[in-house]
Scaffold this active site. Structure first.
Site, mmCIF file in Angstrom:
data_model
loop_
_atom_site.group_PDB
_atom_site.id
_atom_site.type_symbol
_atom_site.label_atom_id
_atom_site.label_comp_id
_atom_site.label_asym_id
_atom_site.label_seq_id
_atom_site.Cartn_x
_atom_site.Cartn_y
_atom_site.Cartn_z
ATOM 1 N N LYS A 1 0.819 -1.214 0.000
ATOM 2 C CA LYS A 1 0.000 0.000 0.000
ATOM 3 C C LYS A 1 0.852 1.264 0.000
ATOM 4 O O LYS A 1 1.811 1.375 0.753
ATOM 5 C CB LYS A 1 -0.898 0.000 1.243
ATOM 6 C CG LYS A 1 -1.943 1.074 1.247
ATOM 7 C CD LYS A 1 -3.155 0.628 2.018
ATOM 8 C CE LYS A 1 -4.274 1.638 1.966
ATOM 9 N NZ LYS A 1 -4.764 1.948 0.649
ATOM 10 N N GLY B 1 6.346 0.805 5.789
ATOM 11 C CA GLY B 1 7.213 -0.169 5.127
ATOM 12 C C GLY B 1 7.325 0.060 3.629
ATOM 13 O O GLY B 1 8.405 -0.037 3.043
ATOM 14 N N CYS B 2 6.197 0.368 3.004
ATOM 15 C CA CYS B 2 6.192 0.591 1.552
ATOM 16 C C CYS B 2 6.912 1.884 1.186
ATOM 17 O O CYS B 2 7.589 1.957 0.157
ATOM 18 C CB CYS B 2 4.768 0.598 1.030
ATOM 19 S SG CYS B 2 3.962 -1.010 1.249
ATOM 20 N N THR B 3 6.795 2.889 2.022
ATOM 21 C CA THR B 3 7.510 4.140 1.787
ATOM 22 C C THR B 3 9.010 3.921 1.944
ATOM 23 O O THR B 3 9.807 4.392 1.119
ATOM 24 C CB THR B 3 7.008 5.241 2.748
ATOM 25 O OG1 THR B 3 5.606 5.439 2.514
ATOM 26 C CG2 THR B 3 7.754 6.546 2.538
ATOM 27 N N ALA C 1 10.191 2.008 -1.197
ATOM 28 C CA ALA C 1 10.205 2.860 -2.384
ATOM 29 C C ALA C 1 11.340 3.888 -2.326
ATOM 30 O O ALA C 1 12.029 4.128 -3.325
ATOM 31 C CB ALA C 1 8.857 3.570 -2.539
#
Length: 141
Positions: A39, A44-46, A49
């Protein structure tokens, strides 16, 4: 489908953060780091990325493309890419077709609750479209 090392990566068409449809086969002749993540805007995704962003020149130096896929909308991807100045492609799989095709949409647990979600997984695909490696990443999100 359980994608095995050395198999042809399944082709697909999805819209990028600008709404333009792209196919995986558009990138034949170049290596592709195809990473699936749960998401936009989660910690975690930030982190993932931004790490890819910070090392992006290394990928471009070996003729590689970086492509992220989540089930978020095109609009969410656009905001995410702009906010964190992501120089790579984000594809929107709102219908969950590609996450299922690559077998990364699986049961997950969070705070005692079970649900289906995207597993953080990366595939390295060679110039001919074959899968070289598959790596599951353990980050919370």
């Amino acid at each position: 489908m359980k994608l095995k090392i050395g198999e042809q990566a399944p082709d697909f068409v999805l819209p990028n953060q600008d709404g333009k449809n792209l196919k995986l086969s558009d990138f034949l002749g170049r290596k592709v780091l195809l990473y699936f993540y749960p998401k936009d805007f989660t910690s975690g995704c930030t982190t993932e990325a931004c790490s890819l962003r910070d090392n992006f020149s290394s990928f471009k130096g070996v003729s590689s493309e970086v492509i992220g896929i989540s089930t978020d909308s095109v609009g969410s991807h656009k905001k995410f890419a702009e906010k964190y100045q992501l120089p790579f492609i984000l594809l929107s799989d709102e219908k969950k077709e590609v996450v299922k095709l690559y077998d990364v949409y699986q049961p997950k647990k969070f705070m005692g609750r079970e649900f289906l979600g995207t597993m953080r997984t990366s595939f390295l695909i060679d110039e001919s479209g074959k899968t070289i490696t598959k790596q599951a990443t353990k980050l919370t999100s």
